[in-house]
Each structure stands twice: as structure tokens, then as C-alpha cells.
Design a protein around this motif. Structure first.
Motif, PDB file in Angstrom:
ATOM      1  N   GLY A  10      14.750  -1.692   2.062  1.00  0.00           N
ATOM      2  CA  GLY A  10      15.851  -1.133   1.284  1.00  0.00           C
ATOM      3  C   GLY A  10      15.523  -0.105   0.214  1.00  0.00           C
ATOM      4  O   GLY A  10      16.389   0.211  -0.603  1.00  0.00           O
ATOM      5  N   GLY A  11      14.311   0.455   0.213  1.00  0.00           N
ATOM      6  CA  GLY A  11      13.993   1.500  -0.767  1.00  0.00           C
ATOM      7  C   GLY A  11      15.017   2.633  -0.733  1.00  0.00           C
ATOM      8  O   GLY A  11      15.637   2.969  -1.762  1.00  0.00           O
ATOM      9  N   PRO A  12      15.280   3.240   0.452  1.00  0.00           N
ATOM     10  CA  PRO A  12      16.253   4.339   0.520  1.00  0.00           C
ATOM     11  C   PRO A  12      17.653   3.904   0.100  1.00  0.00           C
ATOM     12  O   PRO A  12      18.358   4.649  -0.599  1.00  0.00           O
ATOM     13  N   MET A  13      18.050   2.714   0.487  1.00  0.00           N
ATOM     14  CA  MET A  13      19.401   2.223   0.168  1.00  0.00           C
ATOM     15  C   MET A  13      19.627   2.180  -1.349  1.00  0.00           C
ATOM     16  O   MET A  13      20.659   2.620  -1.857  1.00  0.00           O
ATOM     17  N   ARG A  14      18.619   1.700  -2.072  1.00  0.00           N
ATOM     18  CA  ARG A  14      18.781   1.607  -3.531  1.00  0.00           C
ATOM     19  C   ARG A  14      18.789   3.001  -4.166  1.00  0.00           C
ATOM     20  O   ARG A  14      19.570   3.263  -5.079  1.00  0.00           O
ATOM     21  N   ALA A  15      17.951   3.895  -3.647  1.00  0.00           N
ATOM     22  CA  ALA A  15      17.925   5.259  -4.206  1.00  0.00           C
ATOM     23  C   ALA A  15      19.264   5.950  -3.947  1.00  0.00           C
ATOM     24  O   ALA A  15      19.799   6.650  -4.820  1.00  0.00           O
ATOM     25  N   ILE A  16      19.824   5.756  -2.760  1.00  0.00           N
ATOM     26  CA  ILE A  16      21.066   6.439  -2.380  1.00  0.00           C
ATOM     27  C   ILE A  16      22.247   5.879  -3.166  1.00  0.00           C
ATOM     28  O   ILE A  16      23.100   6.630  -3.664  1.00  0.00           O
ATOM     29  N   THR A  17      22.276   4.578  -3.350  1.00  0.00           N
ATOM     30  CA  THR A  17      23.348   3.973  -4.152  1.00  0.00           C
ATOM     31  C   THR A  17      23.243   4.432  -5.609  1.00  0.00           C
ATOM     32  O   THR A  17      24.251   4.815  -6.214  1.00  0.00           O
ATOM     33  N   ALA A  18      22.018   4.399  -6.141  1.00  0.00           N
ATOM     34  CA  ALA A  18      21.842   4.782  -7.542  1.00  0.00           C
ATOM     35  C   ALA A  18      22.234   6.250  -7.745  1.00  0.00           C
ATOM     36  O   ALA A  18      22.820   6.614  -8.764  1.00  0.00           O
ATOM     37  N   HIS A  19      21.925   7.100  -6.775  1.00  0.00           N
ATOM     38  CA  HIS A  19      22.166   8.540  -6.894  1.00  0.00           C
ATOM     39  C   HIS A  19      23.645   8.887  -6.709  1.00  0.00           C
ATOM     40  O   HIS A  19      24.175   9.764  -7.387  1.00  0.00           O
ATOM     41  N   SER A  20      24.314   8.175  -5.794  1.00  0.00           N
ATOM     42  CA  SER A  20      25.664   8.620  -5.396  1.00  0.00           C
ATOM     43  C   SER A  20      26.777   7.674  -5.818  1.00  0.00           C
ATOM     44  O   SER A  20      27.951   8.045  -5.799  1.00  0.00           O
TER      45      SER A  20
ATOM     46  N   GLY B 264       0.779  -1.233   0.000  1.00  0.00           N
ATOM     47  CA  GLY B 264       0.000   0.000   0.000  1.00  0.00           C
ATOM     48  C   GLY B 264       0.808   1.279   0.000  1.00  0.00           C
ATOM     49  O   GLY B 264       0.242   2.364  -0.083  1.00  0.00           O
ATOM     50  N   TRP B 265       2.152   1.171   0.094  1.00  0.00           N
ATOM     51  CA  TRP B 265       2.951   2.402   0.212  1.00  0.00           C
ATOM     52  C   TRP B 265       4.150   2.366  -0.712  1.00  0.00           C
ATOM     53  O   TRP B 265       4.499   3.363  -1.351  1.00  0.00           O
ATOM     54  N   GLY B 266       4.829   1.218  -0.769  1.00  0.00           N
ATOM     55  CA  GLY B 266       6.025   1.111  -1.621  1.00  0.00           C
ATOM     56  C   GLY B 266       7.187   0.526  -0.840  1.00  0.00           C
ATOM     57  O   GLY B 266       7.007   0.001   0.257  1.00  0.00           O
ATOM     58  N   GLN B 267       8.366   0.610  -1.397  1.00  0.00           N
ATOM     59  CA  GLN B 267       9.531  -0.027  -0.766  1.00  0.00           C
ATOM     60  C   GLN B 267      10.269   0.900   0.195  1.00  0.00           C
ATOM     61  O   GLN B 267      11.252   0.503   0.797  1.00  0.00           O
ATOM     62  N   SER B 268       9.838   2.149   0.291  1.00  0.00           N
ATOM     63  CA  SER B 268      10.437   3.099   1.234  1.00  0.00           C
ATOM     64  C   SER B 268       9.443   3.344   2.345  1.00  0.00           C
ATOM     65  O   SER B 268       8.368   3.894   2.104  1.00  0.00           O
ATOM     66  N   PHE B 269       9.797   2.936   3.565  1.00  0.00           N
ATOM     67  CA  PHE B 269       8.849   3.007   4.671  1.00  0.00           C
ATOM     68  C   PHE B 269       9.037   4.316   5.439  1.00  0.00           C
ATOM     69  O   PHE B 269       9.440   4.316   6.621  1.00  0.00           O
ATOM     70  N   HIS B 270       8.765   5.424   4.787  1.00  0.00           N
ATOM     71  CA  HIS B 270       8.887   6.714   5.467  1.00  0.00           C
ATOM     72  C   HIS B 270       8.014   7.733   4.770  1.00  0.00           C
ATOM     73  O   HIS B 270       7.465   7.469   3.696  1.00  0.00           O
ATOM     74  N   PHE B 271       7.898   8.924   5.376  1.00  0.00           N
ATOM     75  CA  PHE B 271       7.160  10.036   4.774  1.00  0.00           C
ATOM     76  C   PHE B 271       8.127  10.965   4.055  1.00  0.00           C
ATOM     77  O   PHE B 271       9.351  10.856   4.226  1.00  0.00           O
ATOM     78  N   SER B 272       7.578  11.883   3.261  1.00  0.00           N
ATOM     79  CA  SER B 272       8.389  12.905   2.579  1.00  0.00           C
ATOM     80  C   SER B 272       7.513  14.140   2.441  1.00  0.00           C
ATOM     81  O   SER B 272       6.303  13.996   2.265  1.00  0.00           O
ATOM     82  N   PRO B 273       8.110  15.342   2.446  1.00  0.00           N
ATOM     83  CA  PRO B 273       7.292  16.517   2.165  1.00  0.00           C
ATOM     84  C   PRO B 273       6.729  16.357   0.746  1.00  0.00           C
ATOM     85  O   PRO B 273       7.435  15.858  -0.142  1.00  0.00           O
ATOM     86  N   SER B 274       5.448  16.749   0.534  1.00  0.00           N
ATOM     87  CA  SER B 274       4.926  16.591  -0.831  1.00  0.00           C
ATOM     88  C   SER B 274       5.550  17.648  -1.730  1.00  0.00           C
ATOM     89  O   SER B 274       5.982  18.714  -1.270  1.00  0.00           O
ATOM     90  N   LEU B 275       5.640  17.333  -3.012  1.00  0.00           N
ATOM     91  CA  LEU B 275       6.212  18.252  -3.992  1.00  0.00           C
ATOM     92  C   LEU B 275       5.106  18.569  -4.996  1.00  0.00           C
ATOM     93  O   LEU B 275       4.703  17.685  -5.759  1.00  0.00           O
ATOM     94  N   PRO B 276       4.570  19.815  -4.979  1.00  0.00           N
ATOM     95  CA  PRO B 276       3.441  20.125  -5.851  1.00  0.00           C
ATOM     96  C   PRO B 276       3.743  19.761  -7.306  1.00  0.00           C
ATOM     97  O   PRO B 276       4.830  20.060  -7.813  1.00  0.00           O
ATOM     98  N   GLY B 277       2.791  19.085  -7.926  1.00  0.00           N
ATOM     99  CA  GLY B 277       2.923  18.724  -9.343  1.00  0.00           C
ATOM    100  C   GLY B 277       3.792  17.489  -9.575  1.00  0.00           C
ATOM    101  O   GLY B 277       3.971  17.085 -10.717  1.00  0.00           O
ATOM    102  N   ARG B 278       4.357  16.930  -8.525  1.00  0.00           N
ATOM    103  CA  ARG B 278       5.206  15.734  -8.695  1.00  0.00           C
ATOM    104  C   ARG B 278       4.561  14.547  -7.973  1.00  0.00           C
ATOM    105  O   ARG B 278       3.748  14.704  -7.078  1.00  0.00           O
ATOM    106  N   SER B 279       4.966  13.349  -8.377  1.00  0.00           N
ATOM    107  CA  SER B 279       4.377  12.142  -7.803  1.00  0.00           C
ATOM    108  C   SER B 279       4.944  11.860  -6.406  1.00  0.00           C
ATOM    109  O   SER B 279       5.989  12.389  -6.029  1.00  0.00           O
ATOM    110  N   HIS B 280       4.271  10.951  -5.683  1.00  0.00           N
ATOM    111  CA  HIS B 280       4.792  10.517  -4.377  1.00  0.00           C
ATOM    112  C   HIS B 280       6.151   9.853  -4.563  1.00  0.00           C
ATOM    113  O   HIS B 280       7.043   9.984  -3.724  1.00  0.00           O
TER     114      HIS B 280
END
Ligand SMILES: C=C(CC[C@@H](C)[C@H]1CC[C@H]2C3=CC[C@H]4[C@H](C)[C@@H](O)CC[C@]4(C)[C@H]3CC[C@]12C)C(C)C
Ligand SMILES: C[S@@+](CC[C@H](N)C(=O)[O-])C[C@H]1O[C@@H](n2cnc3c(N)ncnc32)[C@H](O)[C@@H]1O
Length: 365
Positions: free
Chosen positions: A139-149, A92-108
Motif C-alpha cells: 500500500g505505499g502508492p495507495m497512501r501517497a495517492i490518498t495523501a496527495h489527492s 530493503g526497498w520500502g513500502q512501494s514495490f516499484h521503480f521510479s525515474p531518479s531525480l537528481p539531487g533528490r532522495s529515492h
């Protein structure tokens, strides 16, 4: 219409509806976890009800119970909680188990990624650096951080089921050479001293009964000069302990999210300094100019209703284990408290601290 034709038409429409609910809509957030795949972590199907009662018994123990005795039980209680909720979160949420500030006009999905990439940027992560993800979930954040950096990340979680999910996602993403996952307690980590260049925790250390225990461990495993970023769950200065609505909201958050007790915002930096960190930056990412983090929870009333129906149907059909509905109701309830916490401003899930383990010379000054 002939009765037989009518019966066939109704049966076909019913089948199409169930198919749409379970297989199409059932893949609520990410492909890969569908309603029909809902398990309860490593809990056997017939034990879900017992484990759910066991989870609640933690909150039923008298308040006067010695804090230390309760603290010892917290890792097992948190492990049970993640056995119960991990699949529902992923579905129901995805692979990242946390909240984020919403970004107008952008997806979750975009908002989540931006919130995670901010961590990598704050840590000055780059190829060749070895980072620690304290309480890594699936591991949602882990994959995003590795891919980004391009850095390597080692994640630790108390929950064995999450370890397996995270490893499988890492393999599918082709990131298993850079992302490693270990099962263990972040208050007694199985890593040598000074073995990481940087560390981060995203909405995880709120499960520790004493923040000193986890911050102390992060300090130990970081190299001198290494940076640590944490997004903390806290009550804000707007919280009033003599306001019954405030108390109900905060207790509702604690009960539905396996928290031994939320901390005040001003406790975070104080604990960091107590274990030896320098505080480089401290900022509540939930307040303006950030856009609300709780709108994603609010907008989903129809999805909650649909999810609840799907779960009931699957439980009746014995596809999902008995007890999933109760866990889902508990999450629905905590979503109301979290939303209220956001709207009133008494709660933040993203009080950010950037800490540095001082170099020995600086520490001696
Ligand atoms: C950091 C923690 C978890 C934060 C969030 C990822 C989760 C907190 C509440 C969860 C949810 C509440 C309602 C659920 C809904 C009823 C269901 O149909 C679909 C999943 C939910 C949206 C679920 C998703 C994850 C949360 C938002 C804590 C534990 C420290
Ligand atoms: C809300 S989840 C956040 C996961 C991840 N940071 C993310 O944002 O997707 C909290 C995580 O902390 C982990 N955790 C809680 N207590 C722990 C402990 N004592 N030791 C290790 N991990 C723990 C849980 O298992 C879970 O993975």
C-alpha cells in the motif's frame, strides 16, 4: 593488555558490530521493518525451503506445457512468490514495490512519491472520488495517492500477508478511513460493475498471464468515462530475440520476479483497445528526459553485501527462517538482470498508458 581485558574488549566490540549491523543498518530503508522481523509471509518457518523449490518448479515445467494449464496456476505461484519476498522488499526497498525515474539531487523516497503522485494527477483524483489500486502490495502508492489527492482508494492483492501489512500501515498512517484493502484475484475481482471513478496499476499487471483478463476486469468495474493509468513492465523495440544476452536478461527478470512472460511494448495499447478502452496517452517513462530508474539498484552493492551477511547471521541464530538466504540470492541475481535491462534499454518497468472507459454514447458511435 591483560588477556581478560582483551577478551572483554573483543566481546564488546563484537556485540557493538552485531548491534550496528542488525538493528541500526538492518532497518535498511524504512523504519518499521527490521532484519530481525523478517518472516516469509504466511509460510511456516520450516516450509520456506519447500515453497522456494515449488516456486522454481514453475519455471522447470516444459515450455510445451499447455499455456492454459500453466495460466491457471499463476495466481498461486505469484502468491507464493510474495510470501517469500514481501518482508525482504519492505526491509530493503520500502513500502512501494516499484521503480521510479531518479531525480537528481533528490532522495529515492522523493522520486518514488513523485512517480506515484503522477498517477493521482493523471486520474484527476480529488476528494470524494473512489479509486481502485490493482495489485496494491503493502500500500505505499495507495497512501501517497490518498495523501496527495484526498480521494478514497480500495486496493486488491492476491497475497493475504500483504493485506495485513497494508492494513496495519494504513492504520499507523491514520489513513484507514480512506484506504481499504481486499484479498483477491485482479482477473476476477469481487466488485460490482461500474463501482469506481478511476483505477491504476503500478508494476502489477505483468503477473497476469493474459493482459486481457485484468484489463477486461478493470473496464467492467470502472464507471463509463472513468480513467485507468497503468505502469507496465515490457520489452522495448530494442529487444532482439536472436541476441543471447537479451534473452538471458529477460529470462533472468522473469525468473526472479514471478512473471509468466514479459510482453512487448506494442501489445499494451492493442490489448487496451481490444477490451474496449480508448487510449488517451501512451508514454515510456523510462526514456530521456527521464533519468535512469536502475541507478538505485546499482548503487547498492555494499548494501546487498551487508544485507546478505545480516540474513546469514540471523538464519544461523535461527531468528530468520531457513531459506531466506536463497530468496535473497535470487533477488540479488534478478537485480543484476534488471540493471542490465535498464542499461541496454531493452526493458522498461514504466511503460505508461492512460485509458478511458468510453461513455455509452461514444461507444455506440
Ligand atoms: C514490480 C516488481 C518488483 C520491483 C522491485 C520493487 C523489486 C525487484 C527486485 C527487488 C530487489 C532486488 C535486490 C534486493 C536486495 C538483494 C536486498 O538486499 C534488498 C531488497 C532488494 C533491493 C529488492 C527490493 C525490491 C526489488 C527492487 C515485480 C516483482 C513485478
Ligand atoms: C510488484 S508488486 C506492486 C505493488 C504496488 N503496486 C506497489 O507499487 O507498491 C505487484 C502486486 O501485484 C499483486 N498481484 C499479482 N498478481 C495478482 C493477481 N492475480 N490478483 C491480485 N493481485 C495480484 C501482488 O500481490 C503485488 O501486490
Amino acid at each position: 593488555m591483560e588477556p581478560a581485558t582483551m577478551a572483554w574488549t573483543l566481546a564488546a566490540a563484537g556485540f557493538a558490530l552485531v548491534y550496528w549491523f542488525v538493528w541500526v543498518m538492518g532497518a535498511a530503508e524504512v523504519q518499521g521493518k527490521r532484519a530481525v522481523d523478517l518472516q516469509m509471509g504466511s509460510i511456516a518457518g520450516d516450509k520456506v525451503g519447500d515453497k522456494y523449490s515449488q516456486y522454481w518448479s514453475f519455471f522447470r515445467s516444459p515450455k510445451e506445457t499447455a499455456a492454459a494449464a500453466t495460466a491457471d496456476k499463476v495466481p498461486a505461484f505469484v502468491d507464493t512468490f510474495y510470501n517469500l519476498v514481501t518482508d525482504i522488499y519492505e526491509w530493503g526497498w520500502g513500502q512501494s514495490f516499484h521503480f521510479s525515474p531518479s531525480l537528481p539531487g533528490r532522495s529515492h523516497r522523493d522520486a518514488t512519491r513523485v512517480h506515484e503522485e503522477r498517477v493521482a494527477d493523471l486520474l484527476e483524483a480529488r476528494p470524494g472520488k473512489r479509486l481502485l489500486d490493482v495489485g496494491c502490495g503493502v500500500g505505499g502508492p495507495m497512501r501517497a495517492i490518498t495523501a496527495h489527492s484526498g480521494s478514497n482508494v480500495v486496493g486488491i492483492t492476491i497475497n493475504e500477508y500483504q493485506v495485513n501489512r497494508a492494513r496495519s500501515h494504513n492504520r499507523k498512517a491514520g489513513l484507514d478511513a480512506q484506504c481499504e484493502v481486499v484479498c483477491g484475484n485482479f482477473m476476477a475481482m469481487p466488485f460490482p460493475d461500474a463501482s469506481f471513478d478511476g483505477a491504476y496499476s503500478i508494476e502489477a499487471t505483468c503477473h497476469a498471464p493474459r493482459l486481457q483478463d485484468v484489463y477486461g476486469e478493470v473496464f467492467r468495474v470502472l464507471k463509463p468515462g472513468g480513467l485507468y493509468v497503468s505502469y507496465e513492465w515490457v520489452t522495448t523495440p530494442l529487444y532482439r530475440a536472436d541476441d543471447p544476452e537479451h534473452v538471458e536478461v529477460i529470462q533472468g527478470i522473469e525468473r526472479g520476479d514471478a512473471l509468466p512472460g514479459l510482453r512487448r511494448q506494442d501489445e499494451i495499447a492493442a490489448v487496451a483497445k481490444e477490451v474496449g478502452f480508448d487510449v488517451v496517452k501512451e508514454l515510456d517513462l523510462a526514456v530521456p528526459p527521464s533519468h535512469p530508474w536502475w541507478t538505485r539498484l546499482k548503487m547498492g552493492r555494499l548494501s546487498y553485501w551487508r544485507n546478505s551477511l545480516v540474513i546469514r547471521a540471523l538464519t544461523l541464530l535461527r531468528v530468520a527462517p531457513k531459506g531466506v538466504s536463497e530468496v535473497h540470492e535470487m533477488l540479488y541475481d534478478t537485480a543484476q538482470h534488471l540493471t542490465r535491462g535498464g542499461e541496454t534499454g531493452i526493458f522498461s518497468p514504466m511503460h505508461m498508458v492512460l485509458l478511458r472507459r468510453p461513455e455509452p454514447a461514444a461507444a455506440a458511435e
